[in-house]
Design an enzyme around this catalytic site. Structure first.
Site, PDB file in Angstrom:
ATOM      1  CG  ASP A  24     -96.582  13.976 -55.810  1.00  0.00           C
ATOM      2  OD1 ASP A  24     -97.019  12.983 -56.428  1.00  0.00           O
ATOM      3  OD2 ASP A  24     -95.599  13.936 -55.045  1.00  0.00           O
ATOM      4  CG  ASP A  26     -97.192   8.198 -52.803  1.00  0.00           C
ATOM      5  OD1 ASP A  26     -98.131   8.374 -51.997  1.00  0.00           O
ATOM      6  OD2 ASP A  26     -97.191   7.277 -53.638  1.00  0.00           O
ATOM      7  CG  HIS A 107    -101.593   3.426 -67.755  1.00  0.00           C
ATOM      8  ND1 HIS A 107    -102.296   4.614 -67.702  1.00  0.00           N
ATOM      9  CD2 HIS A 107    -102.506   2.464 -68.066  1.00  0.00           C
ATOM     10  CE1 HIS A 107    -103.569   4.388 -67.987  1.00  0.00           C
ATOM     11  NE2 HIS A 107    -103.731   3.096 -68.210  1.00  0.00           N
ATOM     12  NE  ARG A 123     -94.348   6.838 -65.576  1.00  0.00           N
ATOM     13  CZ  ARG A 123     -94.188   6.557 -64.278  1.00  0.00           C
ATOM     14  NH1 ARG A 123     -95.229   6.198 -63.549  1.00  0.00           N
ATOM     15  NH2 ARG A 123     -93.021   6.635 -63.695  1.00  0.00           N
ATOM     16  CG  ASP A 149     -91.832  14.237 -54.029  1.00  0.00           C
ATOM     17  OD1 ASP A 149     -92.806  14.039 -54.790  1.00  0.00           O
ATOM     18  OD2 ASP A 149     -91.109  13.321 -53.596  1.00  0.00           O
TER      19      ASP A 149
HETATM   20 MG   LIG Z   1     -94.114  12.437 -55.186  1.00  0.00          MG
HETATM   21 ZN   LIG Z   2    -101.548   6.476 -67.324  1.00  0.00          ZN
END
Ligand SMILES: [Mg+2]
Ligand SMILES: [Zn+2]
Length: 207
Positions: A24, A26, A107, A123, A149
């Site tokens: 991941d 952020d 999206h 997503r 996270d």
């Molecule tokens: Mg994150």
């Molecule tokens: Zn997507």
């Protein structure tokens, strides 16, 4: 979803699919500042570069998978996300660390930008980004690791049969206190440095 320009080399030794670390962005690699919309707000955690370099040395390709619904919400463009990833790459390369490829989901079902306002397969915790990376790079998700996270990162790991690690940076400490039913991480650790150590240790103990 996009693949970093110039990437896409096949990582398979022989016909065997390679394990990887799906990371991941952020709250895991860099500070979670909400919707990151300016390069001036990019802040690596102090251990991020070393952790990625350690994974590189362990011959584990590192692939970033990130939900960027700010695109669907009209807060920033795909071009900005690409620019951000080029910037991360430059910073990593300057310290001898490498991310193999970056995938993002632009999206969101409640987006305001028509072309991105929809449900999708990519997503997180949907598996679309990992499946795409596996095809592009010759990776085996079931031998891989997912680090993030949020519980949706952990759920993604479970969905693809990878080992899933929750880090306490970003939203992680708050997430740890509210585990969803039926979702358990293989490990909960303080940060990406500890996650990298856990991953490398688990490879050694598997030999
Ligand atoms: Mg994150
Ligand atoms: Zn997507």
């Amino acid at each position: 979803m996009t693949l970093r320009p110039g990437s896409g080399r096949d990582l398979r030794p022989g016909s065997e699919l390679a394990p990887a670390v799906f990371l991941d962005r952020d709250g895991t690699m860099i500070d979670d500042v909400g919707y990151l919309d300016s390069l001036s707000r990019v802040a690596f955690y102090p251990w991020t570069v070393d952790a990625i370099r350690a994974l590189n040395r362990a011959a584990l390709p590192v692939v970033v998978v990130t939900n960027q619904s700010g695109i669907a919400r009209g807060l920033f463009s795909e071009a900005f996300v690409d620019e951000t990833h080029r910037y991360l790459d430059e910073r990593l390369a300057a310290a001898g660390a490498r991310v193999e490829a970056y995938y993002y989901c632009p999206h969101h079902p409640k987006g305001t930008v028509a072309q991105y306002a929809r449900g999708c397969e990519c997503r997180k915790p949907g598996r679309g980004m990992i499946d795409q990376a596996a095809r592009d790079l010759g990776l085996d998700p079931a031998r891989s690791f997912v680090v993030g996270d949020k519980w949706l990162d952990v759920q993604l790991g479970l969905v693809v049969g990878a080992r899933a690690i929750l880090v306490r940076t970003g939203m992680g400490a708050a997430e740890e206190r509210q585990p969803p039913d039926g979702v358990a991480a293989d490990a909960v650790v303080d940060n990406l440095a500890a996650a990298a150590s856990w991953i490398i240790g688990s490879l050694k103990s598997a030999v």
